[in-house]
Scaffold this motif. Structure first.
Motif, PDB file in Angstrom:
ATOM      1  N   MET A   1       0.933  -1.087   0.042  1.00 63.62           N
ATOM      2  CA  MET A   1      -0.042  -0.038   0.014  1.00 63.62           C
ATOM      3  C   MET A   1       1.005   1.339   0.175  1.00 63.62           C
ATOM      4  SD  MET A   1      -3.052   0.836   2.720  1.00 63.62           S
ATOM      5  CE  MET A   1      -4.568   0.211   1.816  1.00 63.62           C
ATOM      6  N   SER A   2       0.545   2.215  -0.906  1.00 59.51           N
ATOM      7  CA  SER A   2       1.392   3.418  -1.166  1.00 59.51           C
ATOM      8  C   SER A   2       0.998   4.457   0.110  1.00 59.51           C
ATOM      9  CB  SER A   2       1.295   4.028  -2.452  1.00 59.51           C
ATOM     10  OG  SER A   2       0.049   4.431  -2.513  1.00 59.51           O
ATOM     11  N   THR A   3       1.889   5.492   0.147  1.00 58.95           N
ATOM     12  CA  THR A   3       1.689   6.318   1.165  1.00 58.95           C
ATOM     13  C   THR A   3       0.267   6.984   0.890  1.00 58.95           C
ATOM     14  OG1 THR A   3       4.146   6.750   1.443  1.00 58.95           O
ATOM     15  CG2 THR A   3       2.676   8.515   2.247  1.00 58.95           C
ATOM     16  N   SER A   4       0.205   7.510  -0.203  1.00 61.88           N
ATOM     17  CA  SER A   4      -0.930   8.115  -0.571  1.00 61.88           C
ATOM     18  C   SER A   4      -2.249   7.419  -0.177  1.00 61.88           C
ATOM     19  CB  SER A   4      -0.995   8.508  -2.036  1.00 61.88           C
ATOM     20  OG  SER A   4      -1.130   7.411  -2.841  1.00 61.88           O
ATOM     21  N   ASP A   5      -2.190   6.007  -0.669  1.00 63.83           N
ATOM     22  CA  ASP A   5      -3.280   5.198  -0.231  1.00 63.83           C
ATOM     23  C   ASP A   5      -3.514   5.121   1.243  1.00 63.83           C
ATOM     24  OD1 ASP A   5      -3.931   4.572  -2.684  1.00 63.83           O
ATOM     25  OD2 ASP A   5      -2.896   2.544  -2.925  1.00 63.83           O
ATOM     26  N   ARG A   6      -2.446   4.933   2.065  1.00 58.90           N
ATOM     27  CA  ARG A   6      -2.463   5.064   3.621  1.00 58.90           C
ATOM     28  C   ARG A   6      -3.057   6.193   3.897  1.00 58.90           C
ATOM     29  NH1 ARG A   6       0.168   0.769   5.674  1.00 58.90           N
ATOM     30  NH2 ARG A   6       1.982  -0.169   4.440  1.00 58.90           N
ATOM     31  N   LEU A   7      -2.861   7.366   3.435  1.00 61.79           N
ATOM     32  CA  LEU A   7      -3.421   8.672   4.040  1.00 61.79           C
ATOM     33  C   LEU A   7      -4.812   8.709   3.575  1.00 61.79           C
ATOM     34  CD1 LEU A   7      -2.966  11.746   4.826  1.00 61.79           C
ATOM     35  CD2 LEU A   7      -2.411  12.279   2.341  1.00 61.79           C
ATOM     36  N   LEU A   8      -5.249   8.124   2.215  1.00 63.80           N
ATOM     37  CA  LEU A   8      -6.694   8.139   1.894  1.00 63.80           C
ATOM     38  C   LEU A   8      -7.420   7.383   3.054  1.00 63.80           C
ATOM     39  CD1 LEU A   8      -6.651   7.964  -1.942  1.00 63.80           C
ATOM     40  CD2 LEU A   8      -7.665   9.694  -0.558  1.00 63.80           C
ATOM     41  N   LEU A   9      -6.774   6.095   3.268  1.00 67.79           N
ATOM     42  CA  LEU A   9      -7.458   5.317   4.391  1.00 67.79           C
ATOM     43  C   LEU A   9      -7.519   5.994   5.576  1.00 67.79           C
ATOM     44  CD1 LEU A   9      -8.396   2.636   4.940  1.00 67.79           C
ATOM     45  CD2 LEU A   9      -6.327   1.803   5.556  1.00 67.79           C
ATOM     46  N   VAL A  10      -6.694   6.832   6.209  1.00 71.23           N
ATOM     47  CA  VAL A  10      -6.660   7.484   7.373  1.00 71.23           C
ATOM     48  C   VAL A  10      -7.790   8.485   7.259  1.00 71.23           C
ATOM     49  CG1 VAL A  10      -5.449   9.051   8.727  1.00 71.23           C
ATOM     50  CG2 VAL A  10      -4.174   6.878   8.125  1.00 71.23           C
ATOM     51  N   LEU A  11      -7.800   9.354   6.122  1.00 69.62           N
ATOM     52  CA  LEU A  11      -9.046  10.042   6.100  1.00 69.62           C
ATOM     53  C   LEU A  11     -10.329   9.488   5.957  1.00 69.62           C
ATOM     54  CD1 LEU A  11      -7.051  12.811   3.274  1.00 69.62           C
ATOM     55  CD2 LEU A  11      -7.652  13.057   6.065  1.00 69.62           C
ATOM     56  N   HIS A  12     -10.404   8.699   5.421  1.00 67.16           N
ATOM     57  CA  HIS A  12     -11.586   7.781   5.256  1.00 67.16           C
ATOM     58  C   HIS A  12     -12.299   7.107   6.449  1.00 67.16           C
ATOM     59  CE1 HIS A  12     -14.581   5.225   3.378  1.00 67.16           C
ATOM     60  NE2 HIS A  12     -14.083   4.206   3.878  1.00 67.16           N
ATOM     61  N   ILE A  13     -11.334   6.750   7.190  1.00 63.38           N
ATOM     62  CA  ILE A  13     -11.559   6.305   8.513  1.00 63.38           C
ATOM     63  C   ILE A  13     -11.821   7.264   9.276  1.00 63.38           C
ATOM     64  CG2 ILE A  13     -10.987   4.853  10.557  1.00 63.38           C
ATOM     65  CD1 ILE A  13      -9.327   2.838   8.716  1.00 63.38           C
ATOM     66  N   GLY A  14     -11.099   8.184   9.349  1.00 60.32           N
ATOM     67  CA  GLY A  14     -11.388   9.454  10.540  1.00 60.32           C
ATOM     68  C   GLY A  14     -12.548  10.214  10.136  1.00 60.32           C
ATOM     69  N   PHE A  15     -12.756  10.486   8.866  1.00 53.19           N
ATOM     70  CA  PHE A  15     -14.257  11.101   8.475  1.00 53.19           C
ATOM     71  C   PHE A  15     -15.355   9.988   8.942  1.00 53.19           C
ATOM     72  CE2 PHE A  15     -12.389  14.324   6.208  1.00 53.19           C
ATOM     73  CZ  PHE A  15     -13.226  15.275   5.906  1.00 53.19           C
ATOM     74  N   ALA A  16     -15.205   8.946   8.804  1.00 53.55           N
ATOM     75  CA  ALA A  16     -16.413   7.822   9.214  1.00 53.55           C
ATOM     76  C   ALA A  16     -16.369   7.880  10.836  1.00 53.55           C
ATOM     77  CB  ALA A  16     -15.727   6.427   8.799  1.00 53.55           C
ATOM     78  N   ILE A  51     -25.037  19.334   9.052  1.00 55.16           N
ATOM     79  CA  ILE A  51     -23.734  19.606   9.127  1.00 55.16           C
ATOM     80  C   ILE A  51     -23.076  18.176   9.021  1.00 55.16           C
ATOM     81  CG2 ILE A  51     -21.749  20.291  10.644  1.00 55.16           C
ATOM     82  CD1 ILE A  51     -23.711  22.535  11.581  1.00 55.16           C
ATOM     83  N   TYR A  52     -23.245  17.068  10.166  1.00 54.66           N
ATOM     84  CA  TYR A  52     -22.665  16.010   9.828  1.00 54.66           C
ATOM     85  C   TYR A  52     -22.971  15.060   8.542  1.00 54.66           C
ATOM     86  CZ  TYR A  52     -20.733  16.757  14.443  1.00 54.66           C
ATOM     87  OH  TYR A  52     -19.937  17.332  15.410  1.00 54.66           O
ATOM     88  N   GLY A  53     -24.270  15.387   8.315  1.00 54.51           N
ATOM     89  CA  GLY A  53     -24.704  14.506   6.853  1.00 54.51           C
ATOM     90  C   GLY A  53     -23.777  15.003   5.535  1.00 54.51           C
ATOM     91  N   LEU A  54     -23.797  16.507   5.648  1.00 59.14           N
ATOM     92  CA  LEU A  54     -22.828  17.114   4.792  1.00 59.14           C
ATOM     93  C   LEU A  54     -21.242  16.532   4.751  1.00 59.14           C
ATOM     94  CD1 LEU A  54     -23.787  20.592   3.975  1.00 59.14           C
ATOM     95  CD2 LEU A  54     -24.066  18.748   2.532  1.00 59.14           C
ATOM     96  N   GLY A  55     -20.774  16.031   6.130  1.00 59.32           N
ATOM     97  CA  GLY A  55     -19.561  15.575   6.295  1.00 59.32           C
ATOM     98  C   GLY A  55     -19.354  14.354   5.856  1.00 59.32           C
ATOM     99  N   THR A  56     -20.464  13.518   6.000  1.00 61.00           N
ATOM    100  CA  THR A  56     -20.221  12.082   5.405  1.00 61.00           C
ATOM    101  C   THR A  56     -20.050  12.090   4.131  1.00 61.00           C
ATOM    102  OG1 THR A  56     -22.813  11.967   4.838  1.00 61.00           O
ATOM    103  CG2 THR A  56     -21.869  11.146   7.020  1.00 61.00           C
ATOM    104  N   LEU A  57     -20.254  12.992   3.429  1.00 61.47           N
ATOM    105  CA  LEU A  57     -20.006  12.918   1.687  1.00 61.47           C
ATOM    106  C   LEU A  57     -18.290  12.589   1.780  1.00 61.47           C
ATOM    107  CD1 LEU A  57     -22.044  15.684   0.225  1.00 61.47           C
ATOM    108  CD2 LEU A  57     -22.298  13.160  -0.051  1.00 61.47           C
ATOM    109  N   GLY A  58     -17.527  13.398   2.566  1.00 60.23           N
ATOM    110  CA  GLY A  58     -16.106  13.089   2.735  1.00 60.23           C
ATOM    111  C   GLY A  58     -15.682  11.500   2.825  1.00 60.23           C
ATOM    112  N   VAL A  59     -16.530  10.807   3.608  1.00 58.44           N
ATOM    113  CA  VAL A  59     -16.389   9.341   3.697  1.00 58.44           C
ATOM    114  C   VAL A  59     -16.538   8.765   2.387  1.00 58.44           C
ATOM    115  CG1 VAL A  59     -17.414   7.370   5.087  1.00 58.44           C
ATOM    116  CG2 VAL A  59     -17.268   9.516   6.233  1.00 58.44           C
TER     117      VAL A  59
END
Length: 172
Positions: A1-16, A51-59
């Motif tokens: 897994m590349s660094t950018s994929d790890r960053l996306l995974l962290v952002l995905h899980i964080g937003f979730a 607000i959080y409904g819009l934030g889920t779009l990040g997930v």
């Protein structure tokens, strides 16, 4: 897994974590405050839902970027479809929260007929019957919205859990 994929995974899980949890909590406690006839809290929960409904779009977006190249896998397609279904259901919850807050504010603003109003109108029997027929009972204010919010928010929470199971079992 590349660094950018790890960053996306962290952002995905964080937003979730930081959006789905508060969103689920806000929608699931709304019926309690409708029953308590507290329009200020219902308005606050409605704002949180928006607000959080819009934030889920990040997930969704970070998950979509993370799944690039693997979108032919059925579990990703099912997860994304369920996510879109959950967002549409959240729009219904947000609408019902807004309507319930308006109904509660309207019921709070209209005074309940008391004995002084009945005697001021002149008659004892007839105005009392009219007043009780038109005045909403405690349980009747936003009862439909309360039930619909409770049911839909439960379904949305179940959808989040199904997506979680799909991510854990098939995501590795």
């Amino acid at each position: 897994m590349s660094t950018s994929d790890r960053l996306l995974l962290v952002l995905h899980i964080g937003f979730a974590i930081f959006t789905l949890g508060p969103l689920t909590a806000a929608t699931s406690v709304t019926p309690r405050y409708i029953r308590r006839r507290d329009p200020a809290v219902v308005r606050f929960l409605n704002r949180n839902t928006r607000i959080y409904g819009l934030g889920t779009l990040g997930v969704f977006l970070f998950g979509l970027f993370l799944g690039q190249g693997r979108l032919d896998e059925i579990w990703l397609v099912v997860s994304m479809t369920l996510f879109v279904v959950a967002l549409v259901l959240l729009l219904l919850v947000e609408r019902d929260q807004r309507k319930a807050a308006q109904l509660l504010e309207r019921a709070e603003a209209s005074p309940a007929p008391g004995p002084s109003q009945e005697t001021a109108e002149g008659g004892k029997g007839e105005p009392e019957e009219k007043a009780t027929a038109t005045a909403p009972r405690d349980q009747d204010v936003a009862q439909v919205e309360r039930g619909r919010i409770a049911a839909i928010s439960g379904v949305v929470a179940l959808i989040w859990l199904i997506i979680l199971v799909l991510m854990v079992w098939n995501g590795s």
